[in-house]
Motif scaffolding. Sequence first.
Motif, PDB file in Angstrom:
ATOM      1  N   PHE A   3      13.510  28.119 -75.846  1.00  0.00           N
ATOM      2  CA  PHE A   3      12.275  28.726 -75.743  1.00  0.00           C
ATOM      3  C   PHE A   3      11.735  29.536 -76.751  1.00  0.00           C
ATOM      4  N   VAL A   4      12.099  29.062 -77.794  1.00  0.00           N
ATOM      5  CA  VAL A   4      11.654  29.581 -79.172  1.00  0.00           C
ATOM      6  C   VAL A   4      10.380  29.249 -79.688  1.00  0.00           C
ATOM      7  N   VAL A   5       9.558  30.160 -80.056  1.00  0.00           N
ATOM      8  CA  VAL A   5       8.098  29.915 -80.372  1.00  0.00           C
ATOM      9  C   VAL A   5       8.187  29.813 -81.848  1.00  0.00           C
ATOM     10  N   ALA A   6       7.528  28.883 -82.458  1.00  0.00           N
ATOM     11  CA  ALA A   6       7.488  28.609 -83.776  1.00  0.00           C
ATOM     12  C   ALA A   6       6.480  29.623 -84.471  1.00  0.00           C
ATOM     13  N   ASP A   7       6.678  30.248 -85.580  1.00  0.00           N
ATOM     14  CA  ASP A   7       5.807  31.021 -86.077  1.00  0.00           C
ATOM     15  C   ASP A   7       4.443  30.558 -86.683  1.00  0.00           C
ATOM     16  N   ALA A   8       4.502  29.697 -87.390  1.00  0.00           N
ATOM     17  CA  ALA A   8       3.300  28.777 -87.499  1.00  0.00           C
ATOM     18  C   ALA A   8       3.516  27.317 -87.525  1.00  0.00           C
ATOM     19  N   GLN A   9       2.714  26.603 -87.283  1.00  0.00           N
ATOM     20  CA  GLN A   9       2.610  25.239 -87.112  1.00  0.00           C
ATOM     21  C   GLN A   9       1.517  24.553 -88.111  1.00  0.00           C
ATOM     22  N   PRO A  10       2.245  23.683 -89.145  1.00  0.00           N
ATOM     23  CA  PRO A  10       1.264  23.229 -90.102  1.00  0.00           C
ATOM     24  C   PRO A  10       0.253  22.323 -89.441  1.00  0.00           C
ATOM     25  N   PHE A  11       0.470  21.565 -88.476  1.00  0.00           N
ATOM     26  CA  PHE A  11      -0.594  20.748 -87.911  1.00  0.00           C
ATOM     27  C   PHE A  11      -0.358  20.770 -86.570  1.00  0.00           C
ATOM     28  N   ALA A  12      -1.454  20.449 -85.847  1.00  0.00           N
ATOM     29  CA  ALA A  12      -1.349  20.372 -84.208  1.00  0.00           C
ATOM     30  C   ALA A  12      -2.122  19.050 -83.733  1.00  0.00           C
TER      31      ALA A  12
END
Length: 187
Positions: A3-12
Motif C-alpha cells: 500500500f505504498v504511495v509514490a511521492d511523485a509520478q512522472p506521468f499519469a
Amino acid sequence: MSFVVADAQPFATATLAHIYRGQGRLLQARSVFERLLRERPDDAQALRGLEQVKTEIAAMLKQATGGDDTLLVEVCAEGLELRWVIAARGIERARLVLGTEGQLVARLVGFPFDPGLSVRDRRLDALSGSVVLIPPPGALVASAAVGIVAEDARFAAIAHAPVIPIKPQSIPRTGLRIKESPCSEEP
C-alpha cells in the motif's frame, strides 16, 4: 499486498493506473486516476477506474475491521491513563484512509476546544502499552484515540474511547508534560 504511495509520478495514464491496480497497489492507482480526472474531468475511463479502486479499497477496509483494536481511558492521580492494543491491520487500515505512511500516536483532545492547546499527541512505538497524558487546561471532558498522524497533520483513528468527564480538582493542569509511567502496575 503493498500500500505504498509514490511521492511523485512522472506521468499519469489509465494504463499505468490499471497496472498499479493489478499489482494490488491501490493507493497508487487511486492517485493516478485522481490526477487524470483533475486534468480531464470528463474522462469516463478514469472515472470508472477510480470508482472501481475506491470500491476495492472500501472492501479492504471493511475486511480489515475486526474487534482486535482496543483503547481504554481511566482517570488517575497523574492524569488520564490510556491503555491500548492495536492490530497491525488497524495500522494498515489507517494508512489506507490517509493514503500515506504516518506515525502511530495516542491522541488526547480536550473540550471545550482551544486550537493549539486542546490536542495532545504522544508518539507510540509499540502495538500495545499504556501512557499517562495530562489533559489540556480548561478541559471539562476529553476524548482519546490511537491512530496514525500523517506529516501534513491529518489523523486517522484506529481505536477510540468514549468521552470521559474530567473533574477539575482531580487532575494536574500544569504545563504540557506527558508522564511515561503508568498509573497502575499492569501494562
